[in-house]
Design a protein around this motif. Structure first.
Motif, short mmCIF file in Angstrom:
data_model
loop_
_atom_site.label_atom_id
_atom_site.label_comp_id
_atom_site.label_asym_id
_atom_site.label_seq_id
_atom_site.Cartn_x
_atom_site.Cartn_y
_atom_site.Cartn_z
N UNK A 70 23.94 -40.19 45.34
CA UNK A 70 23.41 -40.12 46.71
C UNK A 70 22.33 -39.04 46.79
N UNK A 71 22.50 -38.04 45.94
CA UNK A 71 21.62 -36.88 45.98
C UNK A 71 21.36 -36.46 44.53
N UNK A 72 20.10 -36.16 44.21
CA UNK A 72 19.77 -35.75 42.84
C UNK A 72 19.07 -34.40 42.84
N UNK A 73 19.45 -33.57 41.90
CA UNK A 73 18.82 -32.25 41.76
C UNK A 73 17.97 -32.25 40.50
N UNK A 74 16.69 -31.89 40.65
CA UNK A 74 15.76 -31.91 39.51
C UNK A 74 15.86 -30.61 38.70
N UNK A 75 16.95 -30.45 37.98
CA UNK A 75 17.16 -29.21 37.22
C UNK A 75 16.49 -29.30 35.85
N UNK A 76 15.27 -29.80 35.87
CA UNK A 76 14.51 -30.13 34.67
C UNK A 76 13.56 -28.98 34.35
N UNK A 77 13.37 -28.65 33.06
CA UNK A 77 12.38 -27.61 32.75
C UNK A 77 11.05 -27.95 33.41
N UNK A 78 10.39 -26.94 33.95
CA UNK A 78 9.19 -27.19 34.73
C UNK A 78 8.14 -28.01 33.97
N UNK A 79 8.01 -27.76 32.67
CA UNK A 79 6.96 -28.42 31.90
C UNK A 79 7.10 -29.95 31.88
#
Lengths: 218, 218
Positions: A70-79
């Motif tokens: 339902x909800x996603x968090x973009x905890x991805x390295x910025x690059x």
């Protein structure tokens, strides 16, 4: 609520995943490789079990995790963040997407905030994910301390978003985590005011010989 | 230390003047008009006397106050700040000058940070006062609460400056004020990271139905 923590195998993803699961949310760790995600999910489930939590964290590739959440968090390295967001455009359509991203540059020992022409990382993400409900939050949660479940935290988390309902959902999710207080910081157009806190906190920590600084509004 | 609070008759100037005097500093309130400064200085001296402090605050015009001070704080309304600094260039030569200035714009109910081409208000002031030792601080101290001596405060004050000695002096002055902790936030080049906290704090206060928000790094 089912929450996908995309890039949840990394440092900031670990703290968010564990603490969301402890708060009773249904957490799906996302990664480029399903196998890596499953491995991390098992690791997190073990950590939780050791602390008396029966919650089971799932692991999926980022696309699958996005689809079922339902909800996603973009905890991805910025690059990789913008490219990954682009690739998940369809999967994230209609969902609430949380950007904890902070574009920074290091100049000597100094961290600087380098926003894109859109004004902030969150606005750039919103320009990519035009069919998602983008909210920004978690920029000021230091990854290592967040992932350390023995650390006592008492942090304020400013939240920006122009979709008031989506923003309030994110504030509720934040408030469900022990030790965090979510605060409405305005529309996405002022996300830069929050994102720029991260280099400030890092500079302060380095210069005052401490680490893992976060913020409280008093 | 003799400290001139230029524009010390206004709101932010009042809190700084009173609390510096309570900390034992020799405070000179500056104003465009010597008479207004003297009047305010008497008022402040009375307030201090009522609280058992024998310190006498002086009042002078901004030029005179600058000349006799070791350190001057530009507690001037932003709209006049650059012009006033220009006019005090000679008087402030060689002195430590503290900029609490924040260039902001209001868009509807939203406060935005609008730095000058120099990067921040503090860097603009440094470009005007080329012979002074410019340090930035106090941006995050809400004026009304700061001036209310009954209010219990416990705030962190980030301090930026490229002259390390001047910056350390300002940090010491801040630490001498009860309830404040001065923290080295880096050179003047990152003052924008601190200045942009002010609109963030105002937006947070408005949206979360509170007021006088400041900051603590935890």
């Amino acid at each position: 609520m089912r929450i996908a923590v995309l890039g949840g195998t990394g440092h900031i993803g670990m703290g968010i995943s564990l603490r969301l699961a402890m708060a009773g949310h249904d957490v799906v760790v996302g990664s480029r490789l399903a196998e890596k995600a499953q491995q991390k999910a098992e690791e997190y489930t073990c950590i939780l079990k050791e602390r008396g939590f029966s919650s089971k964290v799932k692991g999926k590739d980022n696309s699958e995790a996005s689809k079922i959440a339902d909800l996603a968090i973009l905890a991805i390295p910025f690059s990789h963040a913008y490219v990954t967001a682009e690739s998940l455009k369809e999967d994230l359509a209609g969902k609430i997407v949380v950007s904890p991203l902070v574009p920074m540059e290091k100049k000597g020992k100094l961290f600087l905030y380098c926003p894109p022409p859109e004004g902030s990382a969150a606005e750039k993400i919103a320009s990519i994910l035009q069919n998602s409900r983008v909210v920004s939050a978690f920029q000021t949660a230091p990854a290592e301390k967040f992932a350390n479940l023995d650390a006592r935290i008492k942090w304020d988390i400013p939240v920006c978003g122009s979709d008031e309902e989506a923003k309030n959902t994110v504030i509720d999710v934040i408030n469900s985590i022990d030790g965090l207080r979510g605060l409405d910081a305005g529309p996405l157009a002022v996300s830069r005011l929050v994102e720029s806190l991260t280099p400030l906190l890092i500079n302060l920590a380095i210069r005052n010989k401490t680490k893992d600084l976060s913020i409280r509004f008093v």
